[in-house]
Design a protein around this motif. Structure first.
Motif, PDB file in Angstrom:
ATOM      1  N   ARG A  84       0.729  -1.215  -0.074  1.00 49.36           N
ATOM      2  CA  ARG A  84       0.515  -0.253   0.157  1.00 49.36           C
ATOM      3  C   ARG A  84       0.507   1.673   0.174  1.00 49.36           C
ATOM      4  NH1 ARG A  84      -4.002  -1.327   3.136  1.00 49.36           N
ATOM      5  NH2 ARG A  84      -3.332  -0.761   5.728  1.00 49.36           N
ATOM      6  N   ILE A  85       2.239   1.518   0.918  1.00 50.48           N
ATOM      7  CA  ILE A  85       2.641   2.294   0.655  1.00 50.48           C
ATOM      8  C   ILE A  85       3.437   3.038  -0.306  1.00 50.48           C
ATOM      9  CG2 ILE A  85       4.731   3.365   1.879  1.00 50.48           C
ATOM     10  CD1 ILE A  85       4.133   1.875   4.380  1.00 50.48           C
ATOM     11  N   LEU A  86       3.633   1.193  -0.737  1.00 52.18           N
ATOM     12  CA  LEU A  86       4.658   1.397  -2.253  1.00 52.18           C
ATOM     13  C   LEU A  86       3.935   2.054  -3.350  1.00 52.18           C
ATOM     14  CD1 LEU A  86       6.902   0.299  -3.958  1.00 52.18           C
ATOM     15  CD2 LEU A  86       5.273  -2.089  -4.506  1.00 52.18           C
ATOM     16  N   MET A  87       2.213   1.933  -3.573  1.00 58.01           N
ATOM     17  CA  MET A  87       1.599   2.597  -4.533  1.00 58.01           C
ATOM     18  C   MET A  87       0.970   3.761  -4.113  1.00 58.01           C
ATOM     19  SD  MET A  87       1.140   0.093  -6.739  1.00 58.01           S
ATOM     20  CE  MET A  87      -0.739  -0.249  -7.203  1.00 58.01           C
ATOM     21  N   CYS A  88       0.587   3.576  -3.034  1.00 60.11           N
ATOM     22  CA  CYS A  88      -0.302   5.067  -2.654  1.00 60.11           C
ATOM     23  C   CYS A  88       0.654   6.235  -2.123  1.00 60.11           C
ATOM     24  CB  CYS A  88      -1.239   4.581  -1.793  1.00 60.11           C
ATOM     25  SG  CYS A  88      -1.829   3.613  -2.347  1.00 60.11           S
ATOM     26  N   GLY A  89       1.876   5.351  -1.319  1.00 59.41           N
ATOM     27  CA  GLY A  89       2.645   6.454  -0.996  1.00 59.41           C
ATOM     28  C   GLY A  89       2.116   6.732   0.834  1.00 59.41           C
ATOM     29  N   LYS A  90       3.257   8.052   2.037  1.00 58.99           N
ATOM     30  CA  LYS A  90       1.893   7.645   2.823  1.00 58.99           C
ATOM     31  C   LYS A  90       2.016   9.314   2.834  1.00 58.99           C
ATOM     32  CE  LYS A  90       6.174   6.050   4.778  1.00 58.99           C
ATOM     33  NZ  LYS A  90       7.335   6.252   5.747  1.00 58.99           N
ATOM     34  N   PRO A  91       1.289   9.173   4.439  1.00 56.35           N
ATOM     35  CA  PRO A  91       0.536  10.492   4.558  1.00 56.35           C
ATOM     36  C   PRO A  91       1.823  11.718   4.813  1.00 56.35           C
ATOM     37  CG  PRO A  91      -0.841   9.412   5.544  1.00 56.35           C
ATOM     38  CD  PRO A  91       0.075   8.423   4.946  1.00 56.35           C
ATOM     39  N   SER A  92       1.750  12.636   4.272  1.00 60.32           N
ATOM     40  CA  SER A  92       3.305  13.648   5.401  1.00 60.32           C
ATOM     41  C   SER A  92       2.801  14.825   5.546  1.00 60.32           C
ATOM     42  CB  SER A  92       3.498  14.642   3.627  1.00 60.32           C
ATOM     43  OG  SER A  92       4.408  13.160   2.856  1.00 60.32           O
ATOM     44  N   ILE A  93       3.125  14.879   6.998  1.00 60.13           N
ATOM     45  CA  ILE A  93       2.639  16.202   7.592  1.00 60.13           C
ATOM     46  C   ILE A  93       3.838  17.541   7.329  1.00 60.13           C
ATOM     47  CG2 ILE A  93       3.088  17.379  10.239  1.00 60.13           C
ATOM     48  CD1 ILE A  93       2.492  14.535  11.457  1.00 60.13           C
ATOM     49  N   VAL A  94       2.644  18.019   6.783  1.00 58.13           N
ATOM     50  CA  VAL A  94       3.345  19.499   6.161  1.00 58.13           C
ATOM     51  C   VAL A  94       3.229  21.019   7.032  1.00 58.13           C
ATOM     52  CG1 VAL A  94       2.946  18.765   3.977  1.00 58.13           C
ATOM     53  CG2 VAL A  94       1.657  19.967   4.425  1.00 58.13           C
ATOM     54  N   ARG A  96       3.589  21.834  11.082  1.00 62.95           N
ATOM     55  CA  ARG A  96       3.596  21.040  12.786  1.00 62.95           C
ATOM     56  C   ARG A  96       3.910  21.836  13.361  1.00 62.95           C
ATOM     57  NH1 ARG A  96       5.832  15.407  12.948  1.00 62.95           N
ATOM     58  NH2 ARG A  96       6.570  15.199  11.241  1.00 62.95           N
ATOM     59  N   ASN A  97       2.664  21.764  14.658  1.00 64.61           N
ATOM     60  CA  ASN A  97       3.007  23.183  15.871  1.00 64.61           C
ATOM     61  C   ASN A  97       2.628  24.112  15.119  1.00 64.61           C
ATOM     62  OD1 ASN A  97       2.667  20.399  17.785  1.00 64.61           O
ATOM     63  ND2 ASN A  97       4.540  20.871  17.719  1.00 64.61           N
ATOM     64  N   GLY A  98       2.435  24.372  14.290  1.00 68.69           N
ATOM     65  CA  GLY A  98       2.139  26.135  13.892  1.00 68.69           C
ATOM     66  C   GLY A  98       3.503  26.065  12.436  1.00 68.69           C
ATOM     67  N   THR A  99       3.432  25.531  12.707  1.00 69.16           N
ATOM     68  CA  THR A  99       5.378  25.576  11.512  1.00 69.16           C
ATOM     69  C   THR A  99       5.702  25.055  10.197  1.00 69.16           C
ATOM     70  OG1 THR A  99       6.256  26.045  14.000  1.00 69.16           O
ATOM     71  CG2 THR A  99       8.257  26.164  11.625  1.00 69.16           C
ATOM     72  N   PRO A 100       5.498  25.369   9.438  1.00 69.07           N
ATOM     73  CA  PRO A 100       5.687  24.986   8.147  1.00 69.07           C
ATOM     74  C   PRO A 100       7.008  22.994   7.762  1.00 69.07           C
ATOM     75  CG  PRO A 100       5.416  26.531   7.320  1.00 69.07           C
ATOM     76  CD  PRO A 100       5.502  26.995   8.926  1.00 69.07           C
ATOM     77  N   ASP A 101       6.968  21.885   8.006  1.00 66.46           N
ATOM     78  CA  ASP A 101       7.754  21.327   7.520  1.00 66.46           C
ATOM     79  C   ASP A 101       8.331  21.438   6.499  1.00 66.46           C
ATOM     80  OD1 ASP A 101      10.130  19.032   7.525  1.00 66.46           O
ATOM     81  OD2 ASP A 101       7.812  18.030   8.914  1.00 66.46           O
ATOM     82  N   GLN A 102       9.466  22.384   5.983  1.00 62.77           N
ATOM     83  CA  GLN A 102      10.180  23.232   4.943  1.00 62.77           C
ATOM     84  C   GLN A 102      10.641  21.304   4.370  1.00 62.77           C
ATOM     85  OE1 GLN A 102      12.652  26.441   4.780  1.00 62.77           O
ATOM     86  NE2 GLN A 102      11.421  26.857   6.603  1.00 62.77           N
ATOM     87  N   LYS A 103      11.036  21.037   4.660  1.00 63.13           N
ATOM     88  CA  LYS A 103      12.006  20.018   4.819  1.00 63.13           C
ATOM     89  C   LYS A 103      10.783  18.637   3.527  1.00 63.13           C
ATOM     90  CE  LYS A 103      14.755  16.154   5.349  1.00 63.13           C
ATOM     91  NZ  LYS A 103      14.988  15.229   6.648  1.00 63.13           N
ATOM     92  N   GLU A 104       9.514  17.943   4.084  1.00 64.47           N
ATOM     93  CA  GLU A 104       8.482  17.493   4.228  1.00 64.47           C
ATOM     94  C   GLU A 104       7.687  18.239   2.907  1.00 64.47           C
ATOM     95  OE1 GLU A 104       6.891  14.052   4.134  1.00 64.47           O
ATOM     96  OE2 GLU A 104       8.534  14.729   5.197  1.00 64.47           O
ATOM     97  N   MET A 105       7.754  19.194   2.958  1.00 64.88           N
ATOM     98  CA  MET A 105       6.830  19.972   1.780  1.00 64.88           C
ATOM     99  C   MET A 105       7.886  20.027   0.371  1.00 64.88           C
ATOM    100  SD  MET A 105       5.078  23.567   3.924  1.00 64.88           S
ATOM    101  CE  MET A 105       5.006  24.406   1.934  1.00 64.88           C
ATOM    102  N   HIS A 106       8.855  20.409   0.872  1.00 65.47           N
ATOM    103  CA  HIS A 106      10.526  19.769  -0.599  1.00 65.47           C
ATOM    104  C   HIS A 106       9.608  18.372  -1.300  1.00 65.47           C
ATOM    105  CE1 HIS A 106      12.800  21.518  -3.096  1.00 65.47           C
ATOM    106  NE2 HIS A 106      14.246  20.115  -2.859  1.00 65.47           N
ATOM    107  N   ARG A 107       9.784  17.448  -0.049  1.00 62.66           N
ATOM    108  CA  ARG A 107       9.887  16.574  -0.917  1.00 62.66           C
ATOM    109  C   ARG A 107       8.792  15.873  -1.798  1.00 62.66           C
ATOM    110  NH1 ARG A 107       8.671  10.637   0.976  1.00 62.66           N
ATOM    111  NH2 ARG A 107       6.794  11.906   2.514  1.00 62.66           N
TER     112      ARG A 107
END
Lengths: 230, 126
Positions: A84-94, A96-107
């Motif tokens: 399922r992870i291979l086909m659909c991927g995983k949810p990403s937390i973009v 967290r605690n009011g701060t954008p996760d730039q690394k995850e957004m970039h990914r």
């Protein structure tokens, strides 16, 4: 025909891989395998439909192959988490605690503009009010605000509420839906009485009538041609 | 899991059916190629009647499989082979050696390509 069969499998897997590499934002509301199926199937059906020089089986075999592959992939997706992870991927937390996760957004190739647009669509303009924003595998953004920013529920405010339940349509555009009438536990005599109480001469003059689980009736009479024009 | 097995069974039937079709087509076409080559050898020896009889027999068999060819192969390829068959038969009637040899070689090549197109080879897949 065997070449069409093998080519269909190769291309199907290749396109799914391509869609997965394109990232969640391209997927929309479908899973990658469903999106690929909908992209390919119409095209496959159109070719033998328009070109009479091509046998019908040239379209039928790849379509059957695609449907079977999609069925296999969906069963494997349900049963195996890794698949399922291979086909659909995983949810990403973009966020967290009011701060954008730039690394995850970039990914995820998720831009700030897209993030703000999705937040606005969810009714938030201020990032600091958000505990988590999660980019789901279908490309949608789920926004979870801080507990202090959530609107209070009736329970939290200690307000007594009544569950009206699902309203059932009894009359739709002048037609009595007898199955719904029976399901709601009423009969024709009751219906006509309700119609008369709402100043309508017969069910044929009712545009919409519903009844909920508490027995509350909502009735909208049909507009006359003059009323509709106005 | 039932859905998985149904889908796998459909794929298996499709793979089996298409591979079987490939084998069947190769065997039919292989037979035609052999007979047409024999007809050409007979014609080169001057036995035009026997050559014509064999070619007509191959054509009759081709016609008999008309529905099968039309439902599985591209119609344009089938039509081209049909035209070449007529060409070969006309040259046989006229006993025109050079033209007959050329047309018959063309027919054998066309038939060979038709069978080759359905073979499960890397060249065809790519």
């Amino acid at each position: 025909m065997v070449i069409a069969f093998i080519r269909t499998i190769i291309l199907y897997i290749l396109i799914i891989a391509g869609i997965r590499l394109m990232g969640k934002r391209q997927v929309g509301e479908l899973e990658p395998s469903e999106l690929v199926l909908s992209l390919l199937i119409a095209d496959l059906a159109a070719v033998p439909m328009q070109d009479f020089g091509i046998p019908l089986l040239t379209g039928v075999i790849p379509i059957l192959t695609l449907l079977s592959m999609t069925m296999i992939f969906s069963v494997l997706t349900m049963r195996f988490v890794r698949f399922r992870i291979l086909m659909c991927g995983k949810p990403s937390i973009v966020v967290r605690n009011g701060t954008p996760d730039q690394k995850e957004m970039h990914r995820n190739r998720f831009t700030v503009d897209e993030l703000l647009e999705d937040l606005r669509m969810n009714g938030y303009t201020d990032l600091s009010k958000i505990k988590y924003a999660i980019l789901e595998t279908n490309g949608q953004l789920s926004v979870l605000p801080y507990a202090s920013e959530k609107p209070p529920s009736a329970h939290q405010l200690s307000v007594k509420t009544h569950e009206s339940g699902l309203p059932v349509i009894l009359i739709s555009d002048g037609r009595v839906l007898e199955n719904n009438l029976k399901t709601s536990g009423h009969d024709l005599a009751w219906l006509e009485e309700q119609v008369n109480q709402h100043h309508c001469s017969s069910p044929a003059h009712v545009f919409l009538m519903t009844v909920d689980e508490l027995g509350q009736v909502k009735l909208f009479p049909k507009q006359t041609a003059k009323e509709a024009g106005a | 899991m039932k859905h998985l097995w149904i889908a796998a069974a459909i794929l298996f039937v499709l793979l089996g059916g298409t591979l079987g079709n490939s084998q069947y087509l190769t065997s039919i076409i292989g037979g035609y190629e052999q007979q047409l080559t024999r007809a050409q050898q007979l014609a080169s020896r001057g036995d035009w009647d026997e050559s014509e009889r064999i070619t007509r027999q191959v054509y009759a068999d081709w016609e008999k499989h008309g529905f099968y060819f039309h439902s599985l192969l591209r119609h344009v390829d089938i039509d081209e082979i049909l035209l070449t068959f007529h060409e070969v038969q006309e040259y046989l009637k006229l006993e025109e050696s050079d033209q007959y040899n050329a047309a018959n070689a063309k027919l054998i090549t066309q038939l060979g390509l038709l069978a080759e197109m359905e073979q499960l080879t890397l060249k065809n897949i790519l």
